[in-house]
Design a protein around this motif. Sequence first.
Motif, PDB file in Angstrom:
ATOM      1  N   SER A 176     125.256  -2.677 -56.701  1.00 45.63           N
ATOM      2  CA  SER A 176     124.961  -1.301 -57.082  1.00 45.63           C
ATOM      3  C   SER A 176     123.720  -1.242 -57.967  1.00 45.63           C
ATOM      4  O   SER A 176     122.819  -0.418 -57.744  1.00 45.63           O
ATOM      5  N   ARG A 177     123.662  -2.128 -58.930  1.00 40.45           N
ATOM      6  CA  ARG A 177     122.552  -2.102 -59.882  1.00 40.45           C
ATOM      7  C   ARG A 177     121.212  -2.366 -59.186  1.00 40.45           C
ATOM      8  O   ARG A 177     120.239  -1.647 -59.437  1.00 40.45           O
ATOM      9  N   VAL A 178     121.135  -3.375 -58.315  1.00 41.46           N
ATOM     10  CA  VAL A 178     119.847  -3.692 -57.690  1.00 41.46           C
ATOM     11  C   VAL A 178     119.436  -2.612 -56.686  1.00 41.46           C
ATOM     12  O   VAL A 178     118.252  -2.495 -56.350  1.00 41.46           O
ATOM     13  N   LEU A 179     120.398  -1.801 -56.235  1.00 39.99           N
ATOM     14  CA  LEU A 179     120.088  -0.698 -55.325  1.00 39.99           C
ATOM     15  C   LEU A 179     119.778   0.601 -56.069  1.00 39.99           C
ATOM     16  O   LEU A 179     119.527   1.634 -55.439  1.00 39.99           O
ATOM     17  N   GLY A 180     119.794   0.558 -57.393  1.00 37.71           N
ATOM     18  CA  GLY A 180     119.454   1.738 -58.178  1.00 37.71           C
ATOM     19  C   GLY A 180     120.633   2.473 -58.769  1.00 37.71           C
ATOM     20  O   GLY A 180     120.459   3.533 -59.377  1.00 37.71           O
TER      21      GLY A 180
END
Length: 243
Positions: free
Chosen positions: A108-112
């Motif tokens: 989730s974090r690396v996808l924004g």
Amino acid sequence: MAPRSDSSSAHRGRALFVVHDTDTDRGIADTGTLREHVADRGYEVQIVHPAGELPDLSGFDFIIVMGSSESAYDDSVPWLAAELTYLRAALAANVPIFGVCFGGQLLSRVLGGTVKRSDHPEHGYVTVNSVAPELVSNGPWMQMHYDRFSLPPGAREIARNGAALQAFTFGRNLGVQFHPEISPAVWATWQASWAVSREGQLVVERGIDLQKITAEISARAEESHRQCGILLDAFLKLVYAPV
């Protein structure tokens, strides 16, 4: 990576597991029934910790990122920056990622998306409300988390319950909040690791009924093993879907 058209072939390639316990044996054990199912489907499995040397992404059909007692938003974790960079490189290289609990939060974090402390931590088996039960069933699924992720921009919500978003897809990538890999052996490994982790301190402080969870994991062992295999096969359909 060129997707293969026959998802039932005996041998397809290589799978990478990223684990987060610095104890090698515990890290391997943490992969649980997911590793068993991946190997049973003919993949060569490699297991790494992000503090070590991370392999060339081009050699893998997909990556499975496992759980951790750390928080996915805690940038003071020494190896976290390297792992985030690696996962961003995987997305750029179109290498599918299956994120489990902490791994789902990192995805989730690396996808924004965002990760934060949950107002409703979950421990033990819970059901979820899935809009795509052929991909992620309603469970029950094993939970053990204090944090939660948001739906990244452009992602598809797959499942949630009253406590948190539970599953999402982004293209050929899948993030889940629960632990499909659970088994009595994995649970024993977690308990051993809690003696030296912040999560272990939280378990003690919150007075979680570990005996009850232990009994349920044992009683549901066969069901959990089967559910894990079904979920993996659903993920593999994403992996080899036309792009």
